[in-house]
Design an enzyme around this catalytic site. Structure first.
Site, PDB file in Angstrom:
ATOM      1  N   SER A  80      -0.141  -5.130  -4.168  1.00 16.72           N
ATOM      2  CA  SER A  80      -0.947  -6.350  -4.307  1.00 16.72           C
ATOM      3  C   SER A  80      -2.236  -6.005  -5.035  1.00 16.72           C
ATOM      4  CB  SER A  80      -1.250  -6.948  -2.934  1.00 16.72           C
ATOM      5  OG  SER A  80      -0.053  -7.330  -2.274  1.00 16.72           O
ATOM      6  N   LEU A  89      -5.208  -3.993   1.673  1.00 20.70           N
ATOM      7  CA  LEU A  89      -4.533  -4.759   0.638  1.00 20.70           C
ATOM      8  C   LEU A  89      -3.373  -3.886   0.189  1.00 20.70           C
ATOM      9  CD1 LEU A  89      -4.627  -7.404  -0.959  1.00 20.70           C
ATOM     10  CD2 LEU A  89      -6.051  -6.255  -2.658  1.00 20.70           C
ATOM     11  N   ASP A  90      -2.166  -4.407   0.259  1.00 16.69           N
ATOM     12  CA  ASP A  90      -0.977  -3.602   0.001  1.00 16.69           C
ATOM     13  C   ASP A  90      -1.014  -2.927  -1.363  1.00 16.69           C
ATOM     14  OD1 ASP A  90       0.174  -4.212   2.458  1.00 16.69           O
ATOM     15  OD2 ASP A  90       1.151  -6.009   1.690  1.00 16.69           O
ATOM     16  N   TYR A  91      -0.325  -1.811  -1.448  1.00 19.23           N
ATOM     17  CA  TYR A  91      -0.210  -1.004  -2.663  1.00 19.23           C
ATOM     18  C   TYR A  91       0.215  -1.856  -3.858  1.00 19.23           C
ATOM     19  CZ  TYR A  91       1.647   2.867  -5.572  1.00 19.23           C
ATOM     20  OH  TYR A  91       1.918   3.752  -6.580  1.00 19.23           O
TER      21      TYR A  91
END
Length: 198
Positions: A45, A41-43
């Site tokens: 997000s 999960l992106d930084y």
């Protein structure tokens, strides 16, 4: 049985346990030796991140070939149009090929936690929310899909992966559950008969 940790990842936290640049990581919120994140999960997000102590289950969850539905709450710049929702549902042309058909619908502003820092408000530009579910795992895919439609993503929260969801978890909170892992049904190759020397 395997164990799965459901973690509500806050904004600007890495989906890993260490970082050489001093950014917040999973280690700032939980101690889970032997666990690995099943997917990323992106930084920038937020939302549901799954961790497990079982390698086979990790692959089942993370590998795009299993096509697990991942559902996101997406705040975009502008009033999302019906045409954009239709296009998102049918598949969007991206630089690395068209996305698979998704599930997209307009929603009212959800009752969720405030983000820190908050999304920058622009009084002259409205924003809106949609729920978007995809079955792929390309890099920053949801953001690229909405941008391709002319609606840049302002905030992105993963709400659900398969049957697992965020229910009852505030940012930084987690719970651990037991999961039955089905044994592989792949048939074994018959062993050739052994030859005995006389």
């Amino acid at each position: 049985m395997a164990k799965v940790i459901l973690f509500n990842k806050p904004f600007r936290v890495l989906s890993q346990f260490s970082d050489t640049e001093g950014r917040e990581t999973l280690a700032d919120y939980l101690s889970a030796p032997g666990y690995r994140a099943a997917g990323r999960l992106d930084y920038d997000s937020e939302g549901l991140l799954l961790l497990t102590d079982n390698g086979s289950l990790q692959q089942q969850i993370a590998n795009p070939k299993h096509k697990q539905w991942k559902t996101y709450l997406v705040q975009v710049e502008g009033e999302i149009s019906d045409d954009a929702l239709t296009a998102l549902s049918e598949g969007v042309a991206l630089k690395d090929g068209s996305s698979l058909p998704a599930r997209a619908r307009r929603i009212i502003s959800p009752d969720i936690w405030p983000r820190h820092p908050p999304v920058r408000e622009r009084k002259s530009v409205p924003d809106s929310w949609l729920e978007l579910a995809i079955r792929e795992g390309r890099n920053r895919q949801v953001r690229r899909m909405t941008a391709a439609m002319g609606f840049p993503t302002l905030r992105l929260i993963r709400r659900q992966i398969g049957d697992w969801d965020l229910a009852g978890l505030a940012p930084g909170e987690f719970r651990t559950i037991d999961v039955h892992v089905a044994q592989s049904t792949k048939p074994r190759r018959p062993r050739p008969p052994s030859r005995r020397r006389r």
